[in-house]
Design an enzyme around this catalytic site. Structure first.
Site, short mmCIF file in Angstrom:
data_model
loop_
_atom_site.label_atom_id
_atom_site.label_comp_id
_atom_site.label_asym_id
_atom_site.label_seq_id
_atom_site.Cartn_x
_atom_site.Cartn_y
_atom_site.Cartn_z
N GLU A 56 0.84 -1.21 0.00
CA GLU A 56 0.00 0.00 0.00
C GLU A 56 0.87 1.25 0.00
O GLU A 56 0.59 2.23 -0.72
CB GLU A 56 -0.91 0.00 1.23
N ASP A 106 0.71 3.90 -3.13
CA ASP A 106 0.32 5.30 -2.95
C ASP A 106 1.23 6.22 -3.77
O ASP A 106 0.76 7.14 -4.44
CB ASP A 106 0.39 5.65 -1.47
N SER A 144 -7.05 0.91 0.20
CA SER A 144 -5.69 0.45 0.53
C SER A 144 -5.32 -0.79 -0.28
O SER A 144 -4.18 -0.92 -0.75
CB SER A 144 -5.59 0.15 2.02
N GLU A 195 -4.44 0.25 -3.80
CA GLU A 195 -3.07 0.77 -3.86
C GLU A 195 -2.06 -0.37 -3.85
O GLU A 195 -1.08 -0.36 -4.62
CB GLU A 195 -2.82 1.71 -2.67
#
EC number: 3.1.26.3
Length: 239
Positions: free
Chosen positions: A54, A58, A127, A130
């Site tokens: 994650e 991002d 999440s 990502e």
């Protein structure tokens, strides 16, 4: 820990329980363990979960989406581009993209999260999205992530422009509550956790001292926007 929903799906094959997900994504993972890690929430208490992926995802998505918007909206200045990116690079935005590939059906969550409908929570679903994109990046590189995101944006949004994509939910909610209740919403910080480089904030939204929504985000502003979005939906349903 196997995902019961995935096991019972009519689309699952014995050798690859993620066939339909990969088809929707437009990418087949070479290392299925990497895919499983991306889909595994920390609540499962397994050795590998998707938190590290994650973190990488991002950064990857911020770059890819920023680049796509830069080339598509050459007439926008930095301020407008930032607003547009903020609408997509958020829990709400990534949840929308995740649902375009039914990612929620493949998440590996604990039994308690399953009971509380954790796989539908924007904080968990975004999440995982990502993390999934980080997995694609590690195996296939930035160009493949870029292609996938472009396809998902086209599928998830009817129009991709500032007017239709970015909405200041807090402002919209304030206008509605002033007209309907003669008050403005208030926000309260419920929880702040995580290290400085990976903070998570949980906010609550109140209208006339009644809690209407709670939401999590990587900043107070993002969590407040998510709260306002939920409250708007609730008020619309009540009409």
């Amino acid at each position: 820990m196997k995902n019961k929903r995935s096991q019972n799906s009519p689309y699952v094959t014995p050798n690859n329980p993620y066939t339909t997900l990969e088809k929707a994504l437009g990418y087949s993972f070479k290392d299925k363990r990497l895919l499983e890690q991306a889909l595994t929430h920390k609540s499962c208490k397994l050795a590998l979960n998707n938190e590290r992926l994650e973190f990488l995802g991002d950064a990857v998505l911020g770059l890819v989406i920023g680049e796509l918007l830069y080339h598509k909206f050459y007439q926008y200045d930095e301020g407008k581009l930032s607003k547009l990116r903020a609408a997509i690079v958020s829990a709400h935005g990534f949840t929308k993209l995740a649902k375009a590939i039914a990612l929620q059906d493949y998440l590996r969550v604990s039994s308690s999260e399953e009971i509380s409908k954790g796989r539908e929570k924007p904080s968990i679903l975004s999440s995982a999205f990502e993390a999934l994109m980080a997995g694609v990046y590690l195996e296939a590189g930035l160009a493949k992530v870029r292609k996938i995101i472009q396809n998902l944006l086209n599928r998830a949004y009817k129009r991709l422009d500032l007017e239709h994509l970015f909405m200041d939910y807090k402002t919209a909610l304030q206008e509605l509550t002033q007209a309907q209740f003669c008050v403005i919403p208030t926000y309260q910080l419920l929880q702040e956790k995580g290290p400085d480089h990976h903070k998570e904030f949980e906010m609550a939204l109140y209208i006339q001292d009644k809690m209407y929504a709670t939401a999590k985000g990587k900043s107070k502003k993002e969590a407040e926007q998510q709260c306002a979005y939920y409250a708007l939906q609730k008020l619309k349903e009540a009409k």
